[in-house]
Design an enzyme around this catalytic site. Structure first.
Site, PDB file in Angstrom:
ATOM      1  N   THR A   1       3.835  -6.878  -6.525  1.00  0.00           N
ATOM      2  CA  THR A   1       2.581  -6.180  -6.238  1.00  0.00           C
ATOM      3  C   THR A   1       1.717  -6.916  -5.217  1.00  0.00           C
ATOM      4  O   THR A   1       1.907  -8.108  -4.949  1.00  0.00           O
ATOM      5  CB  THR A   1       1.757  -5.986  -7.524  1.00  0.00           C
ATOM      6  OG1 THR A   1       1.366  -7.263  -8.030  1.00  0.00           O
ATOM      7  CG2 THR A   1       2.548  -5.237  -8.576  1.00  0.00           C
ATOM      8  N   ASP A   2       0.740  -6.171  -4.695  1.00  0.00           N
ATOM      9  CA  ASP A   2      -0.255  -6.768  -3.822  1.00  0.00           C
ATOM     10  C   ASP A   2      -1.445  -7.224  -4.670  1.00  0.00           C
ATOM     11  O   ASP A   2      -1.397  -7.177  -5.898  1.00  0.00           O
ATOM     12  CB  ASP A   2      -0.673  -5.780  -2.719  1.00  0.00           C
ATOM     13  CG  ASP A   2      -1.311  -4.507  -3.261  1.00  0.00           C
ATOM     14  OD1 ASP A   2      -1.712  -4.468  -4.445  1.00  0.00           O
ATOM     15  OD2 ASP A   2      -1.406  -3.540  -2.486  1.00  0.00           O
ATOM     16  N   ALA A   3      -2.533  -7.620  -4.030  1.00  0.00           N
ATOM     17  CA  ALA A   3      -3.694  -8.142  -4.758  1.00  0.00           C
ATOM     18  C   ALA A   3      -4.329  -7.102  -5.671  1.00  0.00           C
ATOM     19  O   ALA A   3      -5.001  -7.450  -6.642  1.00  0.00           O
ATOM     20  CB  ALA A   3      -4.733  -8.665  -3.763  1.00  0.00           C
ATOM     21  N   GLY A   4      -4.085  -5.811  -5.416  1.00  0.00           N
ATOM     22  CA  GLY A   4      -4.651  -4.754  -6.247  1.00  0.00           C
ATOM     23  C   GLY A   4      -3.754  -4.325  -7.394  1.00  0.00           C
ATOM     24  O   GLY A   4      -4.090  -3.388  -8.120  1.00  0.00           O
TER      25      GLY A   4
ATOM     26  N   ILE B   1      -0.797  -3.029  -7.040  1.00  0.00           N
ATOM     27  CA  ILE B   1       0.022  -1.904  -6.587  1.00  0.00           C
ATOM     28  C   ILE B   1       1.293  -2.458  -5.947  1.00  0.00           C
ATOM     29  O   ILE B   1       1.250  -3.451  -5.214  1.00  0.00           O
ATOM     30  CB  ILE B   1      -0.753  -1.046  -5.569  1.00  0.00           C
ATOM     31  CG1 ILE B   1      -1.980  -0.425  -6.240  1.00  0.00           C
ATOM     32  CG2 ILE B   1       0.137   0.023  -4.949  1.00  0.00           C
ATOM     33  CD1 ILE B   1      -2.915   0.271  -5.270  1.00  0.00           C
TER      34      ILE B   1
END
Length: 146
Positions: free
Chosen positions: A29-32, A34
């Site tokens: 995932t990314d920082a969010g 997602i």
């Protein structure tokens, strides 16, 4: 130490499609939280590899022979429909929709339950790894694929 036994394929065949389970980890995932867009392609690659394993194809054996052959991706299209999130349980489907000569087309979907998160079309070519040129898919492999 050389290990000759290869674990059974993870996943199952159902209604003509191979279904491969994937859990979304923090690293995906990314920082969010997602799933990073390129990781859908990794999920799809794993599903195609497990599909071949389920068909009885041992890719490592082919790479150890004098004449080495394998599939390479020639073209890929992906349509992102909804995001996968951290800790989601996904299924990646893999269905060979066409195969002849040296090429095959594969339709894949990344699903969360019944929801399609990504639709992927992949064209692969069977090549001699020495010459990097297409060669016919062996008849026994072609019959297993379609």
């Amino acid at each position: 130490m050389i290990i000759k036994q290869v674990a059974a394929a993870c996943g199952e065949m159902k209604d003509g499609a191979f279904l491969f389970p994937v859990r979304v980890y923090y690293e995906d995932t990314d920082a969010g939280g997602i799933v990073y867009y390129a990781n859908y392609l990794k999920f799809a690659e794993r599903a195609r590899t497990e599909h071949l394993r389920a068909l009885g194809v041992r890719q490592q054996e082919g790479l150890q022979e004098n004449e080495k052959f394998g599939f390479v991706v020639r073209h890929c299209e992906i349509d992102y429909k909804a995001p996968a999130m951290l800790d989601d349980e996904l299924i990646v489907s893999c269905r060979v929709t066409e195969a002849s000569g040296a090429a095959a087309e594969i339709t894949q979907e990344v699903l969360r339950g019944d929801q399609v998160l990504a639709a992927i079309q992949v064209k692969v070519v069977y090549v001699s790894l020495a010459t990097k040129r297409p060669v016919r898919i062996p008849k026994d492999l072609l019959e297993k694929m379609i």
